[in-house]
Design a protein around this motif. Structure first.
Motif, PDB file in Angstrom:
ATOM      1  N   VAL A  31      50.484  28.592  34.277  1.00  0.00           N
ATOM      2  CA  VAL A  31      49.485  29.629  34.047  1.00  0.00           C
ATOM      3  C   VAL A  31      48.552  29.632  35.259  1.00  0.00           C
ATOM      4  O   VAL A  31      48.501  28.665  36.013  1.00  0.00           O
ATOM      5  N   THR A  32      47.811  30.714  35.430  1.00  0.00           N
ATOM      6  CA  THR A  32      46.819  30.777  36.505  1.00  0.00           C
ATOM      7  C   THR A  32      45.429  30.746  35.892  1.00  0.00           C
ATOM      8  O   THR A  32      45.121  31.551  35.014  1.00  0.00           O
ATOM      9  N   LEU A  33      44.614  29.799  36.336  1.00  0.00           N
ATOM     10  CA  LEU A  33      43.227  29.726  35.885  1.00  0.00           C
ATOM     11  C   LEU A  33      42.336  30.266  36.994  1.00  0.00           C
ATOM     12  O   LEU A  33      42.416  29.821  38.140  1.00  0.00           O
ATOM     13  N   THR A  34      41.500  31.240  36.638  1.00  0.00           N
ATOM     14  CA  THR A  34      40.565  31.840  37.593  1.00  0.00           C
ATOM     15  C   THR A  34      39.146  31.555  37.136  1.00  0.00           C
ATOM     16  O   THR A  34      38.834  31.679  35.948  1.00  0.00           O
ATOM     17  N   LEU A  35      38.296  31.138  38.065  1.00  0.00           N
ATOM     18  CA  LEU A  35      36.886  30.868  37.768  1.00  0.00           C
ATOM     19  C   LEU A  35      36.028  31.882  38.504  1.00  0.00           C
ATOM     20  O   LEU A  35      36.184  32.075  39.712  1.00  0.00           O
ATOM     21  N   LYS A  36      35.134  32.534  37.760  1.00  0.00           N
ATOM     22  CA  LYS A  36      34.242  33.531  38.371  1.00  0.00           C
ATOM     23  C   LYS A  36      32.793  33.112  38.165  1.00  0.00           C
ATOM     24  O   LYS A  36      32.439  32.553  37.124  1.00  0.00           O
ATOM     25  N   ASN A  37      31.971  33.383  39.177  1.00  0.00           N
ATOM     26  CA  ASN A  37      30.551  33.030  39.061  1.00  0.00           C
ATOM     27  C   ASN A  37      29.776  34.132  38.351  1.00  0.00           C
ATOM     28  O   ASN A  37      30.357  35.118  37.879  1.00  0.00           O
ATOM     29  N   ALA A  38      28.456  33.964  38.285  1.00  0.00           N
ATOM     30  CA  ALA A  38      27.608  34.907  37.544  1.00  0.00           C
ATOM     31  C   ALA A  38      27.687  36.326  38.098  1.00  0.00           C
ATOM     32  O   ALA A  38      27.472  37.309  37.374  1.00  0.00           O
ATOM     33  N   LYS A  39      28.023  36.451  39.389  1.00  0.00           N
ATOM     34  CA  LYS A  39      28.140  37.774  40.010  1.00  0.00           C
ATOM     35  C   LYS A  39      29.540  38.363  39.857  1.00  0.00           C
ATOM     36  O   LYS A  39      29.822  39.457  40.352  1.00  0.00           O
ATOM     37  N   GLY A  40      30.416  37.639  39.193  1.00  0.00           N
ATOM     38  CA  GLY A  40      31.780  38.122  38.986  1.00  0.00           C
ATOM     39  C   GLY A  40      32.713  37.838  40.145  1.00  0.00           C
ATOM     40  O   GLY A  40      33.867  38.262  40.151  1.00  0.00           O
TER      41      GLY A  40
END
Length: 406
Positions: free
Chosen positions: A214-223
């Motif tokens: 699977v691919t895990l993506t992490l995004k910050n508060a600004k997207g």
């Protein structure tokens, strides 16, 4: 004999430093609180020990999260290829796996520990002893005081005690205390490469479910995407863990709840391809309930959660699912949302961020700028890398520089 060197901590950095120092003619005493050296090494990489990462010094630097430039000299002086040659010469055949991760062919971390013990050769091991104080005179180290009052004379002292992760293996912050006594600044320690607590209760329902490819993506508060990688992860009673999650945790600076995770359950398929696949599955099960038509698409344990998150009633007949509902479900499978709420405690982290300030250490020698003859190696320094063998490479490289500079 050469200079008397006392190394505090018999983990990866301490044992490597002892071996390198012996080959420079030093008289080495290695102190450790454990009955056996290398305890933390034995549990790394799920007991397989990810020895290093088979890449260039520049690539190593790119995979260091905190103070990467500080390690420029260390990685060029002792590269990943040097590490591999060292262990091969010590009788441990190695193999390179996905992501350039290097493991012993035997998949046994104990082989790495035994090799390092052999590398230490004639070093004097003092086990189940604790260093209470590094003694100094006229701005230079002169010995180490042990618990119980005994003093060991020393021309050089290397602090290689590790961080504060896995305290049962001996990494309980002793090195920070010793350095602090000598006037060193200790950057506040925090967990890095650590499991993540989530807001979503459904993660606990999936406890024990491992997702692969699977691919895990992490995004910050600004997207903005700050991390995205293919691999495996695990659901737990508190949230999520596994290699992908541990890697992502290192990118969460500040408050974890300012970030959002998305799991792409089908990274090999574009949305349109996944929609076509879903249509095909639905066609074969057109008279079944929606919740009973996903067996070929998702792990069984995940189906009820995915159905609930989709908003499509579980008993909806497949032929009644609208095009928009189907497309919405595809988007869910491509970006299953998980919201971090915090980290597990530092003693559950693979490594700790923070430690002895790099401003007070000479990056070309690993010697203290405050006390002559005092050196640092490994995780006790305020440097930390991502998963993949980078942290052990930091241990060997800093140990090598320290030993060359004794």
């Amino acid at each position: 004999m050469g200079s008397k060197t006392v190394i505090i901590g018999a983990g990866a950095a301490g044992m490597a430093c002892a071996g390198f120092a012996l080959r420079r003619g030093a008289e080495v005493t290695l102190l450790d609180k454990n009955a056996r050296p290398g305890r933390k090494l034995q549990i790394t990489g799920k007991g397989r020990c990810n020895v290093t990462n088979n890449c260039s010094p520049e690539e190593l630097i790119r995979h260091v999260h905190t103070n990467p430039r500080f390690l420029y000299s260390a990685f060029h002086a002792f590269s990943a290829q040097d590490t591999m040659e060292l262990f091969e010469s010590l009788g441990v055949p190695l193999k390179t796996e996905r992501g350039n991760r290097v493991f012993p062919v035997s998949d046994q971390a104990v082989d790495i520990v035994k090799a390092l013990k052999r590398f230490c050769g004639d070093a004097q091991f003092l086990q189940k002893v604790r260093a209470i104080e590094v003694l100094q005179q006229d701005g230079a180290v002169c010995g180490v005081r042990l618990e119980g009052g005994e003093c060991l004379p020393a021309d050089a002292v290397v602090i290689a005690t590790g961080g504060m992760s896995y305290p049962l293996t001996g990494s309980d912050g002793d090195g920070y205390r010793l350095a602090g006594q000598l006037g060193h600044t200790v950057v506040p320690v925090r967990a890095s490469l650590v499991p993540v607590i989530t807001r979503e209760n459904w993660c606990a329902e999936l406890m024990g479910l491992s997702l692969r490819n699977v691919t895990l993506t992490l995004k910050n508060a600004k997207g903005k995407t700050v991390f995205s990688e293919l691999g495996e992860m695990l659901f737990t009673h508190f949230g999520v863990s596994g290699p992908l999650v541990l890697s992502a945790s290192a990118y969460m600076d500040g408050n974890p709840s300012d970030y959002r995770m998305e799991i792409d359950l089908k990274p090999g398929l574009e949305e349109q391809q996944l929609d076509t696949r879903l249509l095909r599955d639905f066609e074969e099960a057109r008279n079944r309930d929606f919740s009973n038509a996903l067996d070929h698409l998702l792990p069984r344990k995940l189906i009820p959660v995915a159905v609930r998150l989709s908003g499509i009633p579980a008993d909806t007949k497949v032929h009644s699912v609208t095009k928009e509902q189907r497309r919405s479900f595809v988007r869910l499978l491509k970006a299953l949302p998980v919201t971090p709420a915090g980290f597990r405690p530092v003693d559950e982290a693979i490594i700790t961020a923070g430690g002895i300030s790099v401003r007070e250490i000479n990056p070309k020698t690993m010697e203290s700028k405050r006390v002559r003859g005092l050196f640092f190696a490994g995780e006790v320094i305020d440097v930390d890398g991502f998963t993949g063998g980078f942290n052990l490479q930091i241990a060997y490289a800093t140990a090598y520089l320290a030993a060359q500079s004794l």
